[in-house]
Design an enzyme around this catalytic site. Structure first.
Site, PDB file in Angstrom:
ATOM      1  N   SER A  13       0.770  -1.321  -0.050  1.00 27.00           N
ATOM      2  CA  SER A  13      -0.260   0.077   0.149  1.00 27.00           C
ATOM      3  C   SER A  13       0.849   1.179  -0.247  1.00 27.00           C
ATOM      4  O   SER A  13       0.453   2.343  -0.455  1.00 27.00           O
ATOM      5  CB  SER A  13      -1.027  -0.085   0.997  1.00 27.00           C
ATOM      6  OG  SER A  13      -0.184  -0.163   2.415  1.00 27.00           O
ATOM      7  N   ARG A  14       2.015   1.166   0.320  1.00 30.20           N
ATOM      8  CA  ARG A  14       2.937   2.371   0.506  1.00 30.20           C
ATOM      9  C   ARG A  14       4.374   1.985   1.014  1.00 30.20           C
ATOM     10  O   ARG A  14       4.576   0.838   0.928  1.00 30.20           O
ATOM     11  CB  ARG A  14       2.421   2.992   1.814  1.00 30.20           C
ATOM     12  CG  ARG A  14       2.080   2.427   3.176  1.00 30.20           C
ATOM     13  CD  ARG A  14       1.205   3.152   4.086  1.00 30.20           C
ATOM     14  NE  ARG A  14       0.868   2.263   5.306  1.00 30.20           N
ATOM     15  CZ  ARG A  14       1.224   1.869   6.477  1.00 30.20           C
ATOM     16  NH1 ARG A  14       2.294   2.576   6.585  1.00 30.20           N
ATOM     17  NH2 ARG A  14       0.676   1.206   7.163  1.00 30.20           N
ATOM     18  N   ASP A  61      -5.354  -9.551   6.969  1.00 24.39           N
ATOM     19  CA  ASP A  61      -4.318  -9.135   8.110  1.00 24.39           C
ATOM     20  C   ASP A  61      -3.323 -10.401   8.223  1.00 24.39           C
ATOM     21  O   ASP A  61      -3.747 -11.578   8.387  1.00 24.39           O
ATOM     22  CB  ASP A  61      -4.988  -9.181   9.348  1.00 24.39           C
ATOM     23  CG  ASP A  61      -4.092  -8.623  10.596  1.00 24.39           C
ATOM     24  OD1 ASP A  61      -2.736  -9.114  10.534  1.00 24.39           O
ATOM     25  OD2 ASP A  61      -4.741  -8.065  11.568  1.00 24.39           O
ATOM     26  N   TYR A 153      11.184  -6.979  17.053  1.00 23.81           N
ATOM     27  CA  TYR A 153      11.317  -6.456  15.763  1.00 23.81           C
ATOM     28  C   TYR A 153      12.713  -7.043  15.115  1.00 23.81           C
ATOM     29  O   TYR A 153      12.638  -7.850  14.189  1.00 23.81           O
ATOM     30  CB  TYR A 153      11.580  -4.932  15.521  1.00 23.81           C
ATOM     31  CG  TYR A 153      11.543  -4.563  13.978  1.00 23.81           C
ATOM     32  CD1 TYR A 153      10.576  -4.458  13.098  1.00 23.81           C
ATOM     33  CD2 TYR A 153      12.945  -4.121  13.443  1.00 23.81           C
ATOM     34  CE1 TYR A 153      10.700  -4.133  11.965  1.00 23.81           C
ATOM     35  CE2 TYR A 153      12.849  -3.573  12.221  1.00 23.81           C
ATOM     36  CZ  TYR A 153      11.664  -3.386  11.224  1.00 23.81           C
ATOM     37  OH  TYR A 153      11.935  -3.273  10.091  1.00 23.81           O
ATOM     38  N   LYS A 157      13.217 -10.080  12.432  1.00 22.35           N
ATOM     39  CA  LYS A 157      13.934  -9.779  11.068  1.00 22.35           C
ATOM     40  C   LYS A 157      15.036 -10.841  11.039  1.00 22.35           C
ATOM     41  O   LYS A 157      15.454 -11.215   9.985  1.00 22.35           O
ATOM     42  CB  LYS A 157      14.415  -8.599  11.084  1.00 22.35           C
ATOM     43  CG  LYS A 157      13.096  -7.260  10.750  1.00 22.35           C
ATOM     44  CD  LYS A 157      12.257  -7.501   9.547  1.00 22.35           C
ATOM     45  CE  LYS A 157      11.179  -6.637   9.290  1.00 22.35           C
ATOM     46  NZ  LYS A 157      10.591  -6.585   8.021  1.00 22.35           N
ATOM     47  N   ILE A 186      15.087   3.843   5.808  1.00 20.54           N
ATOM     48  CA  ILE A 186      14.549   4.245   4.550  1.00 20.54           C
ATOM     49  C   ILE A 186      13.342   5.231   4.704  1.00 20.54           C
ATOM     50  O   ILE A 186      12.566   5.100   5.802  1.00 20.54           O
ATOM     51  CB  ILE A 186      13.899   2.991   3.790  1.00 20.54           C
ATOM     52  CG1 ILE A 186      14.925   2.165   3.672  1.00 20.54           C
ATOM     53  CG2 ILE A 186      13.374   3.296   2.413  1.00 20.54           C
ATOM     54  CD1 ILE A 186      16.241   2.412   2.803  1.00 20.54           C
TER      55      ILE A 186
HETATM   56  P1  NAP Z   1       5.425   1.108   5.987  1.00 22.66           P
HETATM   57  O1  NAP Z   1       5.521   2.181   5.078  1.00 22.66           O
HETATM   58  O2  NAP Z   1       5.078   1.226   7.446  1.00 22.66           O
HETATM   59  O3  NAP Z   1       4.277   0.275   5.358  1.00 22.66           O
HETATM   60  C1  NAP Z   1       4.010  -1.358   5.877  1.00 22.66           C
HETATM   61  C2  NAP Z   1       3.203  -1.929   5.160  1.00 22.66           C
HETATM   62  O4  NAP Z   1       3.149  -3.262   5.610  1.00 22.66           O
HETATM   63  C3  NAP Z   1       1.937  -1.456   4.814  1.00 22.66           C
HETATM   64  O5  NAP Z   1       1.563  -1.738   3.241  1.00 22.66           O
HETATM   65  C4  NAP Z   1       0.922  -2.096   5.527  1.00 22.66           C
HETATM   66  O6  NAP Z   1      -0.482  -2.351   4.973  1.00 22.66           O
HETATM   67  C5  NAP Z   1       1.474  -3.563   5.737  1.00 22.66           C
HETATM   68  N1  NAP Z   1       0.868  -4.376   6.955  1.00 22.66           N
HETATM   69  C6  NAP Z   1       1.360  -3.559   8.180  1.00 22.66           C
HETATM   70  N2  NAP Z   1       0.919  -4.385   8.902  1.00 22.66           N
HETATM   71  C7  NAP Z   1       0.143  -5.578   8.286  1.00 22.66           C
HETATM   72  C8  NAP Z   1      -0.587  -6.817   8.469  1.00 22.66           C
HETATM   73  N3  NAP Z   1      -1.177  -7.045   9.748  1.00 22.66           N
HETATM   74  N4  NAP Z   1      -1.346  -7.332   7.727  1.00 22.66           N
HETATM   75  C9  NAP Z   1      -0.959  -7.089   6.090  1.00 22.66           C
HETATM   76  N5  NAP Z   1      -0.108  -6.018   5.830  1.00 22.66           N
HETATM   77  C10 NAP Z   1       0.276  -5.270   7.055  1.00 22.66           C
HETATM   78  O7  NAP Z   1       6.637   0.082   6.058  1.00 22.66           O
HETATM   79  P2  NAP Z   1       8.091   0.413   5.035  1.00 22.66           P
HETATM   80  O8  NAP Z   1       8.895   1.379   5.862  1.00 22.66           O
HETATM   81  O9  NAP Z   1       7.670   0.674   3.764  1.00 22.66           O
HETATM   82  O10 NAP Z   1       8.470  -1.028   5.292  1.00 22.66           O
HETATM   83  C11 NAP Z   1       8.469  -2.369   4.536  1.00 22.66           C
HETATM   84  C12 NAP Z   1       9.290  -3.349   5.003  1.00 22.66           C
HETATM   85  O11 NAP Z   1      10.592  -2.972   5.045  1.00 22.66           O
HETATM   86  C13 NAP Z   1       8.652  -3.914   6.555  1.00 22.66           C
HETATM   87  O12 NAP Z   1       8.760  -5.227   6.747  1.00 22.66           O
HETATM   88  C14 NAP Z   1       9.928  -3.223   7.205  1.00 22.66           C
HETATM   89  O13 NAP Z   1      10.055  -3.852   8.581  1.00 22.66           O
HETATM   90  C15 NAP Z   1      11.107  -3.360   6.520  1.00 22.66           C
HETATM   91  N6  NAP Z   1      12.246  -2.326   6.815  1.00 22.66           N
HETATM   92  C16 NAP Z   1      11.958  -0.923   6.708  1.00 22.66           C
HETATM   93  C17 NAP Z   1      12.967   0.020   7.148  1.00 22.66           C
HETATM   94  C18 NAP Z   1      12.633   1.455   6.869  1.00 22.66           C
HETATM   95  O14 NAP Z   1      13.681   2.192   7.314  1.00 22.66           O
HETATM   96  N7  NAP Z   1      11.610   2.184   6.379  1.00 22.66           N
HETATM   97  C19 NAP Z   1      14.324  -0.561   7.322  1.00 22.66           C
HETATM   98  C20 NAP Z   1      14.544  -1.828   7.084  1.00 22.66           C
HETATM   99  C21 NAP Z   1      13.474  -2.479   7.040  1.00 22.66           C
HETATM  100  P3  NAP Z   1      -1.468  -1.308   5.508  1.00 22.66           P
HETATM  101  O15 NAP Z   1      -1.431  -0.005   4.816  1.00 22.66           O
HETATM  102  O16 NAP Z   1      -2.884  -1.959   5.314  1.00 22.66           O
HETATM  103  O17 NAP Z   1      -1.240  -1.153   6.890  1.00 22.66           O
END
Ligand code: NAP
Length: 245
Positions: A13-14, A61, A153, A157, A186
């Site tokens: 979604s984002r 979910d 977390y 991971k 990120i």
């Molecule tokens: P984000 O913007 O918070 O987006 C999270 C995504 O996960 C959304 O699409 C959300 O869907 C979905 N999601 C959350 N809970 C869910 C559930 N219970 N069931 C189904 N979908 C669910 O996160 P992001 O920063 O893009 O991160 C994406 C991935 O990269 C994650 O696994 C995160 O741990 C990893 N990551 C991120 C970073 C960073 O710095 N951003 C760094 C390392 C790793 P909804 O919109 O429906 O809630």
């Protein structure tokens, strides 16, 4: 990449998942864009279809056990058998271990780890039959190095990396690769709450002098999902602008 490949991207979604869905669609994949509710992924689908791609939004979910088989049947009947899976959905519930509730521990493990387990298991049969598959799980540098306030977390991971290595050993002979990508910081909703001074500190720790963008991750995932990456498997690839050097 062949037009006929069906890719499933969770958390589309984002943020990072949206960028991955768009990148795979640009490579000719039909993309099942998953979010906790289908309407949350509608914007990603719109962006893909506006560019002439094919994508459908699905909702579930991933922290809940039930419904995954029905979800996969729905994806298969609307798009065909997926041979690419990106386990990207994730969330944080940060607090020091001393203060962590069982609920916060369990929710993070359920969504980040158990969700990836369930999706992978449900889609693996189709990949085995096709004798081709790409599974990429989004881990984190926190899974490799730890971070205070993130024991739940980090555990989820780090577990994804062990999961990926074991899976790679199980399915390699069927033309299926399994890899993890470990992003650093990120710029997404997940890191939007970071206080400015902490943001500046993180930027200083990188060698490239900036936070990452979702496209820094999607370009790597796109490559790992391609034909050209068939000799890369069981790896956890850090993409962090030098943060953990
Ligand atoms: P984000 O913007 O918070 O987006 C999270 C995504 O996960 C959304 O699409 C959300 O869907 C979905 N999601 C959350 N809970 C869910 C559930 N219970 N069931 C189904 N979908 C669910 O996160 P992001 O920063 O893009 O991160 C994406 C991935 O990269 C994650 O696994 C995160 O741990 C990893 N990551 C991120 C970073 C960073 O710095 N951003 C760094 C390392 C790793 P909804 O919109 O429906 O809630």
């Amino acid at each position: 990449m062949s037009e006929s490949k069906v890719a499933v991207v969770t958390g589309a979604s984002r943020g990072i998942g949206q960028a991955i869905a768009i990148a795979l669609a640009k490579d000719g994949c039909q993309v099942a864009c998953l979010a906790s509710k289908a309407e949350n992924a509608a914007e990603t689908v719109r962006q893909i279809t506006d560019e002439g791609g094919n994508a459908i939004a699905f909702g579930a979910d991933l922290g809940e056990g039930g419904g995954i088989d029905a979800l996969v049947s729905d994806i298969e009947s609307q798009l065909g058998t997926p041979t690419i899976l990106v386990n990207n959905a994730g969330l944080t519930r940060d607090t020091l271990l001393m203060r962590m509730s069982d609920e916060d521990w369990q929710r993070v493990i359920d969504v980040n780890l158990n969700g990836a387990y369930r999706m992978t298991k449900a889609l693996l049969r189709g990949m085995m039959k096709a004798r081709w598959g790409r599974i990429v799980s989004i881990s984190s540098v926190v899974g490799l190095h730890g971070a205070p306030g993130q024991t739940n977390y980090a555990a989820s991971k780090a577990a994804l990396i062990g999961f990926t290595m074991s899976l790679a050993k199980e399915v390699g002979s069927r033309g299926i690769t399994a890899n993890a990508v470990a992003p650093g910081w990120i710029a997404t909703d997940m890191t939007a709450e970071l206080p400015e001074d902490q943001r500046e500190h993180v930027v200083k720790l990188t060698t490239v002098g900036r936070l990452g963008e979702p496209e820094d991750i999607s370009s790597v995932v796109r490559f790992l999902c391609s034909e050209e990456a068939s000799f890369i498997t069981g790896q956890a690839i850090t993409v962090d602008g030098g943060l953990t050097l």
